[in-house]
Design a protein around this motif. Sequence first.
Motif, PDB file in Angstrom:
ATOM      1  N   VAL A  50       0.835  -1.213   0.000  1.00  0.00           N
ATOM      2  CA  VAL A  50       0.000   0.000   0.000  1.00  0.00           C
ATOM      3  C   VAL A  50       0.866   1.258   0.000  1.00  0.00           C
ATOM      4  O   VAL A  50       0.615   2.207  -0.761  1.00  0.00           O
ATOM      5  CB  VAL A  50      -0.958  -0.003   1.208  1.00  0.00           C
ATOM      6  N   ILE A  51       1.891   1.287   0.845  1.00  0.00           N
ATOM      7  CA  ILE A  51       2.775   2.456   0.915  1.00  0.00           C
ATOM      8  C   ILE A  51       3.445   2.706  -0.432  1.00  0.00           C
ATOM      9  O   ILE A  51       3.511   3.847  -0.915  1.00  0.00           O
ATOM     10  CB  ILE A  51       3.836   2.263   2.022  1.00  0.00           C
ATOM     11  N   CYS A  52       3.926   1.644  -1.043  1.00  0.00           N
ATOM     12  CA  CYS A  52       4.613   1.791  -2.334  1.00  0.00           C
ATOM     13  C   CYS A  52       3.661   2.181  -3.461  1.00  0.00           C
ATOM     14  O   CYS A  52       4.043   2.928  -4.378  1.00  0.00           O
ATOM     15  CB  CYS A  52       5.357   0.503  -2.685  1.00  0.00           C
ATOM     16  N   GLN A  53       2.423   1.703  -3.402  1.00  0.00           N
ATOM     17  CA  GLN A  53       1.449   2.110  -4.412  1.00  0.00           C
ATOM     18  C   GLN A  53       1.108   3.593  -4.280  1.00  0.00           C
ATOM     19  O   GLN A  53       1.017   4.311  -5.276  1.00  0.00           O
ATOM     20  CB  GLN A  53       0.177   1.269  -4.268  1.00  0.00           C
ATOM     21  N   LEU A  54       0.965   4.066  -3.041  1.00  0.00           N
ATOM     22  CA  LEU A  54       0.710   5.491  -2.816  1.00  0.00           C
ATOM     23  C   LEU A  54       1.913   6.324  -3.265  1.00  0.00           C
ATOM     24  O   LEU A  54       1.759   7.386  -3.869  1.00  0.00           O
ATOM     25  CB  LEU A  54       0.415   5.742  -1.340  1.00  0.00           C
ATOM     26  N   GLY A  55       3.115   5.814  -2.979  1.00  0.00           N
ATOM     27  CA  GLY A  55       4.324   6.517  -3.397  1.00  0.00           C
ATOM     28  C   GLY A  55       4.445   6.591  -4.905  1.00  0.00           C
ATOM     29  O   GLY A  55       4.772   7.638  -5.466  1.00  0.00           O
ATOM     30  N   ASN A  56       4.178   5.479  -5.568  1.00  0.00           N
ATOM     31  CA  ASN A  56       4.255   5.437  -7.025  1.00  0.00           C
ATOM     32  C   ASN A  56       3.280   6.436  -7.647  1.00  0.00           C
ATOM     33  O   ASN A  56       3.628   7.183  -8.573  1.00  0.00           O
ATOM     34  CB  ASN A  56       3.960   4.016  -7.501  1.00  0.00           C
TER      35      ASN A  56
ATOM     36  N   MET B 204       2.100  11.812 -10.235  1.00  0.00           N
ATOM     37  CA  MET B 204       1.423  13.114 -10.213  1.00  0.00           C
ATOM     38  C   MET B 204       2.440  14.255 -10.229  1.00  0.00           C
ATOM     39  O   MET B 204       2.242  15.272 -10.900  1.00  0.00           O
ATOM     40  CB  MET B 204       0.530  13.216  -8.980  1.00  0.00           C
ATOM     41  N   ALA B 205       3.530  14.093  -9.486  1.00  0.00           N
ATOM     42  CA  ALA B 205       4.565  15.129  -9.460  1.00  0.00           C
ATOM     43  C   ALA B 205       5.201  15.297 -10.841  1.00  0.00           C
ATOM     44  O   ALA B 205       5.453  16.423 -11.293  1.00  0.00           O
ATOM     45  CB  ALA B 205       5.629  14.770  -8.422  1.00  0.00           C
ATOM     46  N   LEU B 206       5.454  14.190 -11.520  1.00  0.00           N
ATOM     47  CA  LEU B 206       6.028  14.258 -12.866  1.00  0.00           C
ATOM     48  C   LEU B 206       5.042  14.865 -13.859  1.00  0.00           C
ATOM     49  O   LEU B 206       5.434  15.594 -14.774  1.00  0.00           O
ATOM     50  CB  LEU B 206       6.449  12.858 -13.325  1.00  0.00           C
TER      51      LEU B 206
ATOM     52  N   CYS C 173      14.638   8.255 -10.180  1.00  0.00           N
ATOM     53  CA  CYS C 173      13.398   7.617 -10.639  1.00  0.00           C
ATOM     54  C   CYS C 173      12.685   6.908  -9.486  1.00  0.00           C
ATOM     55  O   CYS C 173      12.599   5.665  -9.468  1.00  0.00           O
ATOM     56  CB  CYS C 173      13.690   6.636 -11.764  1.00  0.00           C
ATOM     57  N   PRO C 174      12.170   7.662  -8.513  1.00  0.00           N
ATOM     58  CA  PRO C 174      11.496   7.024  -7.370  1.00  0.00           C
ATOM     59  C   PRO C 174      10.228   6.275  -7.755  1.00  0.00           C
ATOM     60  O   PRO C 174       9.782   5.407  -7.008  1.00  0.00           O
ATOM     61  CB  PRO C 174      11.181   8.198  -6.437  1.00  0.00           C
ATOM     62  N   ASN C 175       9.648   6.591  -8.923  1.00  0.00           N
ATOM     63  CA  ASN C 175       8.484   5.822  -9.375  1.00  0.00           C
ATOM     64  C   ASN C 175       8.859   4.365  -9.585  1.00  0.00           C
ATOM     65  O   ASN C 175       8.083   3.448  -9.261  1.00  0.00           O
ATOM     66  CB  ASN C 175       7.893   6.425 -10.647  1.00  0.00           C
ATOM     67  N   TYR C 176      10.057   4.111 -10.103  1.00  0.00           N
ATOM     68  CA  TYR C 176      10.532   2.740 -10.264  1.00  0.00           C
ATOM     69  C   TYR C 176      10.852   2.105  -8.909  1.00  0.00           C
ATOM     70  O   TYR C 176      10.607   0.917  -8.696  1.00  0.00           O
ATOM     71  CB  TYR C 176      11.774   2.701 -11.161  1.00  0.00           C
ATOM     72  N   THR C 177      11.407   2.897  -8.003  1.00  0.00           N
ATOM     73  CA  THR C 177      11.713   2.388  -6.661  1.00  0.00           C
ATOM     74  C   THR C 177      10.445   1.900  -5.978  1.00  0.00           C
ATOM     75  O   THR C 177      10.407   0.798  -5.413  1.00  0.00           O
ATOM     76  CB  THR C 177      12.373   3.486  -5.812  1.00  0.00           C
ATOM     77  N   TYR C 178       9.399   2.715  -6.048  1.00  0.00           N
ATOM     78  CA  TYR C 178       8.123   2.338  -5.433  1.00  0.00           C
ATOM     79  C   TYR C 178       7.482   1.160  -6.158  1.00  0.00           C
ATOM     80  O   TYR C 178       6.851   0.295  -5.531  1.00  0.00           O
ATOM     81  CB  TYR C 178       7.169   3.530  -5.447  1.00  0.00           C
TER      82      TYR C 178
END
Length: 335
Positions: A229-235, A240-242, A272-277
């Motif tokens: 859940v945390i990673c999905q919210l982060g992704n 949205m930021a990008l 690329c934090p989207n990939y990290t999440y």
Amino acid sequence: AVLSFSVGLSAKSQRSQNPLSNIVRKNHSWKQVEILDAKTREKLCFLDKVEPQATIAEIKNLFTKTHPQWYPARQSLRLDPKGKSLKDEDVLQKLPVGTTATLYFRDLGAQISWVTVFLTEYAGPLFIYLLFYFRVPFIYGHKYDFTSSRHTVVHLACICHSFHYIKRLLETLFVHRFSHGTMPLRNIFKNCTYYWGFAAWMAYYINHPLYTPPTYGAQQVKLALAIFVICQLGNFSIHMALRDLRPAGSKTRKIPYPTKNPFTWLFLLVSCPNYTYEVGSWIGFAIMTQCLPVALFSLVGFTQMTIWAKGKHRSYLKEFRDYPPLRMPIIPFLL
């Protein structure tokens, strides 16, 4: 045969109606453009009296008028036969060419929109997984048709998997802004084989009548669910930021920075934090289900996303001199 293209100087009314009329018109500094096949060096097209301010995108449109089979999206124009493709927004006058510009053409093959590819490759796993979850006939044997698992984790896994791909579909439609409108048609077959194949493989075992729950029971499932859940919210927060970083219809590139949203603070450490999440989500799903195909899917996905992240990281460093030096491509301080 050599093909030529020119526009008369007196047809003002035609120029006002033709969107390409501003490219080829009366001007004391006309340029000429010859387009050669990058492989054979055969002259494909000669454009006479081209406006110096014409962009590569406009030249592609002119080229399409003489070769309709090569629409702009499948054209690659370059200054050197083995060089990099010129960007659509590049201006002819600013290129290192003389009065006659020689461009080399490569056919990129049939193209398909990114949106179509994403919708197809994401809708497939959503549908395929549900076939196994509901145990439709001919999968597990007649006596298990449309039966339901007695394990709570199986139902939770279905919810998480479905949520993930529904989120991806909605982001494709309403969030993502693509710098390139198309990709080669062959990619859809490669991408769908990857996503659909892994979805079927992991769904078969997770929803199997003989599936056994995780070793550490509810505690393991709860921990994994929290990670997911945390990673999905982060992704989603990174996407949205990008999105906010690039205005609609623009190809503007800026350095992404953290916002007030805590999930975006990972930008301080990785490019690329989207990939990290995304990798974190699948690690959580693998821990939850304790299923080997999920772990392998996570590993393959991590490998591919690391390649993408390194490429984007290099592009940022090359394009922005003031790019934050502390950032790594995908894993803070490591990779």
